[in-house]
Write an enzyme that holds these catalytic residues in place. Sequence first.
Site, short mmCIF file in Angstrom:
data_model
loop_
_atom_site.label_atom_id
_atom_site.label_comp_id
_atom_site.label_asym_id
_atom_site.label_seq_id
_atom_site.Cartn_x
_atom_site.Cartn_y
_atom_site.Cartn_z
N CYS A 1 9.12 37.74 90.71
CA CYS A 1 8.60 37.68 92.08
C CYS A 1 9.02 38.95 92.82
O CYS A 1 10.21 39.24 92.88
CB CYS A 1 9.14 36.48 92.84
SG CYS A 1 8.75 34.89 92.11
N GLN B 1 -4.60 27.66 83.20
CA GLN B 1 -4.23 28.24 84.49
C GLN B 1 -2.84 27.75 84.87
O GLN B 1 -2.54 26.56 84.77
CB GLN B 1 -5.25 27.87 85.56
CG GLN B 1 -6.63 28.46 85.34
CD GLN B 1 -6.67 29.96 85.57
OE1 GLN B 1 -5.72 30.57 86.06
NE2 GLN B 1 -7.78 30.58 85.19
N ASN C 1 -12.45 24.95 81.30
CA ASN C 1 -11.91 24.72 82.64
C ASN C 1 -12.99 24.67 83.71
O ASN C 1 -12.95 23.82 84.61
CB ASN C 1 -10.90 25.82 82.96
CG ASN C 1 -10.07 25.53 84.19
OD1 ASN C 1 -9.42 24.50 84.30
ND2 ASN C 1 -10.08 26.46 85.14
N ASP D 1 -15.03 34.36 83.86
CA ASP D 1 -13.61 34.43 84.20
C ASP D 1 -12.91 35.25 83.12
O ASP D 1 -12.18 34.72 82.29
CB ASP D 1 -13.03 33.01 84.28
CG ASP D 1 -11.56 33.00 84.68
OD1 ASP D 1 -11.04 34.05 85.08
OD2 ASP D 1 -10.93 31.93 84.57
N CYS E 1 -8.84 38.18 87.44
CA CYS E 1 -7.38 38.25 87.52
C CYS E 1 -6.89 39.68 87.66
O CYS E 1 -5.69 39.94 87.56
CB CYS E 1 -6.74 37.57 86.31
SG CYS E 1 -7.18 38.31 84.72
#
Length: 444
Positions: A89, A276, A310, A374, A400
Amino acid sequence: MARSRSRIDRTPFQTEILDLSHDGRGVARREGEGGKVTFVSGALPGEVVMAEQTARSRHFDEARTVEVLQASPQRVTPKCPHFGTCAGCVLQHLDEDQQIVAKQRVLMDNLERIGHVKPGKVLAPLVGESWGYRRKGRFSVRRVEKKDKTLVGFREQDPRFVADLSQCLTVIPEIGTKVEALSTFIESLDGKRDIPQIEFIAGDQAVVLTVRHLQPLSDADRAAWAAFGQQHGFVIYLQSGGVDTVQPLDGQGVPLSFRLAPWDVELAFRPLDFIQVNAKLNEKMIAHALDLLEPGEDERVLDLFCGLGNFTLPLARRVREVVGVEGDAGLVARARENAVRNGLANAQFFSADLTQDQRSTPWMRQGFDKLLLDPPRSGAIEVLQQLPLKQFKRIVYVSCHPGSLARDAGYLVNEQGFTLVSAGAMDMFPHTAHVESIAVFEKR
């Protein structure tokens, strides 16, 4: 570009932060260095900081924040004690509401700068829970002799090192609260030096740890892993080599799946399959994508890079027929099984490497009304250049990586006559600099 550490001047210097880079670092231009760009980790736009150089290159330098002299009003106290060291992070010091604003700005900048396009409408960002959301990931494991301990965690900001984590607040609590216990446990094993990584994944029924081991496990270590899994609620799988070597420790394993309740769909998967990472935002994303695609009940839809289904299987609830195409043959097999499991006979699946020539394949020659895709970080330019694009009344592109989306958007708009109707960011990975996004194209 290779970075040099041989000429680093570690004397702290004062600098003003002008912007935020795509990877979450502050951007400064140093006086006395000819205005040379310096990327400063831990710094925010508008701040004045003391920084220490960490790397040099011909075109830019890198540094880390030593002290914040003048803080941004958007700065908050990071919740995680490992912030600044762990690279998992990098935006915890930025107010959560501003994180998605920054990601939206990165998306729009990429679309304009790389693709030379602007959306007709900027979509409201898609957001969800910001802590305890990550249900899939990979921990690095390293025995450090100088520390006389085994480290388990994500990489440090210097990727040569593994962060010494006691916990991870973005990983689901079933795993994130047990990182230190995992580290202590591995330290007790005979083969503690032979485990380079552990992958984790959670379904609705179970949490699986897949242990990569470079040498066969001793009987004592096998028994220890079994006891550890039972104590902490993990199902243990072992991986001695490639993906095909993954086996349950107990020889039986456990069925893994997750439900997409709004569409009454259940997706089964295996421990190393792609899913995901953010379960709740995934449901929001599917609903958002389907709303933007506007599928008609008599339409045929093509779903590229479909994975386990998905998007494909929820789409099958809304359209006459949907065709999913995916490069991973194992995922295609599971997608077909998932279609049967959910009683969806109107969903077909094909295995194909979408970076290669597919113009002679049966699915490519079928007619479709709309396209959903995707792709991975590399984008979809190879398959877009092969498709008869004029047949698609609408395209929804889930991305992404904003750079590859921007490149592909430029191709669709500037070379193929589409309009970029709308685009917006989705915060699939809160507190990271990762930008997930969605874009809608229509024929002009």
